[in-house]
Write an enzyme that holds these catalytic residues in place. Sequence first.
Site, mmCIF file in Angstrom:
data_model
loop_
_atom_site.group_PDB
_atom_site.id
_atom_site.type_symbol
_atom_site.label_atom_id
_atom_site.label_comp_id
_atom_site.label_asym_id
_atom_site.label_seq_id
_atom_site.Cartn_x
_atom_site.Cartn_y
_atom_site.Cartn_z
ATOM 1 N N TRP A 127 -9.163 68.063 57.520
ATOM 2 C CA TRP A 127 -9.478 68.664 56.383
ATOM 3 C C TRP A 127 -10.496 67.585 55.570
ATOM 4 O O TRP A 127 -10.069 66.490 55.202
ATOM 5 C CB TRP A 127 -8.427 69.301 55.586
ATOM 6 C CG TRP A 127 -8.723 69.849 54.116
ATOM 7 C CD1 TRP A 127 -9.769 70.986 54.246
ATOM 8 C CD2 TRP A 127 -8.082 69.815 52.735
ATOM 9 N NE1 TRP A 127 -9.624 71.378 52.657
ATOM 10 C CE2 TRP A 127 -8.770 70.441 52.106
ATOM 11 C CE3 TRP A 127 -7.247 68.849 52.485
ATOM 12 C CZ2 TRP A 127 -8.387 70.634 50.691
ATOM 13 C CZ3 TRP A 127 -6.878 69.067 51.406
ATOM 14 C CH2 TRP A 127 -7.367 69.886 50.486
ATOM 15 N N ASP A 207 1.617 67.143 55.923
ATOM 16 C CA ASP A 207 0.807 68.253 55.111
ATOM 17 C C ASP A 207 1.009 69.723 55.544
ATOM 18 O O ASP A 207 0.626 70.148 56.668
ATOM 19 C CB ASP A 207 -0.737 68.060 55.089
ATOM 20 C CG ASP A 207 -1.667 69.000 54.028
ATOM 21 O OD1 ASP A 207 -1.033 69.882 53.566
ATOM 22 O OD2 ASP A 207 -2.975 68.628 53.978
ATOM 23 N N ALA A 209 0.305 73.268 54.876
ATOM 24 C CA ALA A 209 -0.355 74.163 54.141
ATOM 25 C C ALA A 209 -0.552 75.566 54.541
ATOM 26 O O ALA A 209 -1.077 76.399 53.700
ATOM 27 C CB ALA A 209 -1.753 73.667 53.572
ATOM 28 N N LYS A 242 -1.862 79.698 50.212
ATOM 29 C CA LYS A 242 -2.053 80.641 51.350
ATOM 30 C C LYS A 242 -1.035 81.628 51.421
ATOM 31 O O LYS A 242 -1.274 82.685 51.696
ATOM 32 C CB LYS A 242 -2.565 79.800 52.681
ATOM 33 C CG LYS A 242 -3.043 78.562 52.616
ATOM 34 C CD LYS A 242 -4.579 78.160 52.055
ATOM 35 C CE LYS A 242 -5.003 77.031 51.762
ATOM 36 N NZ LYS A 242 -6.525 76.670 51.718
HETATM 37 C C1 LMR Z 1 -10.182 75.464 53.211
HETATM 38 O O1 LMR Z 1 -9.953 74.259 54.168
HETATM 39 O O2 LMR Z 1 -10.934 76.066 53.152
HETATM 40 C C2 LMR Z 1 -9.113 75.306 52.088
HETATM 41 O O3 LMR Z 1 -8.151 74.508 52.301
HETATM 42 C C3 LMR Z 1 -9.755 75.417 50.899
HETATM 43 C C4 LMR Z 1 -10.139 74.125 50.137
HETATM 44 O O4 LMR Z 1 -9.620 73.745 49.306
HETATM 45 O O5 LMR Z 1 -10.560 73.375 50.932
#
Ligand code: LMR
Length: 391
Positions: A127, A207, A209, A242
Amino acid sequence: MLDSLTQQPPDALLALIKFYDADPRADKIDLGVGVYRTADGATPVFRAIKAAEQRLVDGQASKAYLGPEGDMGFVHALVPHVFGAAVPAEGRLDGMQTPGGTGAVRLALALAKKAGVKRVLMGTPSWPNHAQILADLGLELVAFDHSAPDGTCNMASLRAALAAAGEGDAVLLHGCCHNPTGIDYSPAQWDEIAQLVRDSGVLPVIDLAYQGLGEGMDEDAYGMRKVVSQMEEALVAYSCDKNFGLYRDRVGAFYMICKDAQATQRAVSNAAALARANWSMPPDHGGAAVRMVLEDEALTADWLAELDDMRSRIRQVRAKLAASSNAGGVDLTPYGRQQGMFAMLPVSKEQVQALREDHGIYMAASGRINVAGLTMGNIDKFVSSLAAVTG
Ligand code: LMR
């Protein structure tokens, strides 16, 4: 002084939201930011959350400050769902509420730094905000390859990274539904990872999520629970954004597992001081609604039922994608084996741009798609457009 600041680009992922909204094409497809979508493309508020919010409006007596740890009723009510039977005994586990999963990751890494961590091992791609937070905290990122070209985990790369690491290092792992690849470790791989992390002496930061959006609440927590049960110390960053659909209300939790109750208390006091200096205290509303859901058996059952429906739909879309076999130069079959909301397409920036401009299909420049943006109604258009730009 402010005149010396250089222009920064907008966050690439969040900027997509506005580009998509401004596109007048009726058959446009949003595969950008990670929000769940129904078969009709909507991102509704969970039924159980709506009910809890109504009770909150009717019954909340005060909005006076709580403190940097937020609503501890929320933090503790989540524990059985997150940790299951892996709750460490004798006060070794405690936590606090954070502004979303991002706040929890930020706090975990800031606390790790305060405890002496200098380098953080992380599988890439990851991410994008992970690397951004590490850079902002002045922590060194030690990258290893998360995945292999065949769409499976690159265990050799992880093994080598852990073998070369030691005290003063942390490893940041995605608990489930890997963002951006959708490529998760199997239970057997988690068993090995837990052992390797233990042997290496690095601090695990997990993490989590997307619990419940991969295979199930317990299945998605398997790896994190395994690591926690093997280690004296671990940090867990959790998001309810989420799996309770609370995105903009920013609902997260940060859990610390330490050697003994005294060490946990000291860790909590440090995390509270960091939270106070960063955001003082987390927003209350979403966390309070989650607590009310978890304190009520019927609402909890309804939340889990809605989460089951979401997971089934994501898996259905993945199966349909995989059944299309290929699109131009892209083999779609691995997407049926992967988990959660995200998948990486092997496309260039130019192909991403062509998909957007010529076909009205929006995705991150990296080629990441939000699988939940696909429906039985638009998937054929997606596959044929992908074939057109890659064929
Ligand atoms: C994403 O990766 O699309 C989500 O986790 C939203 C974000 O905050 O980036």
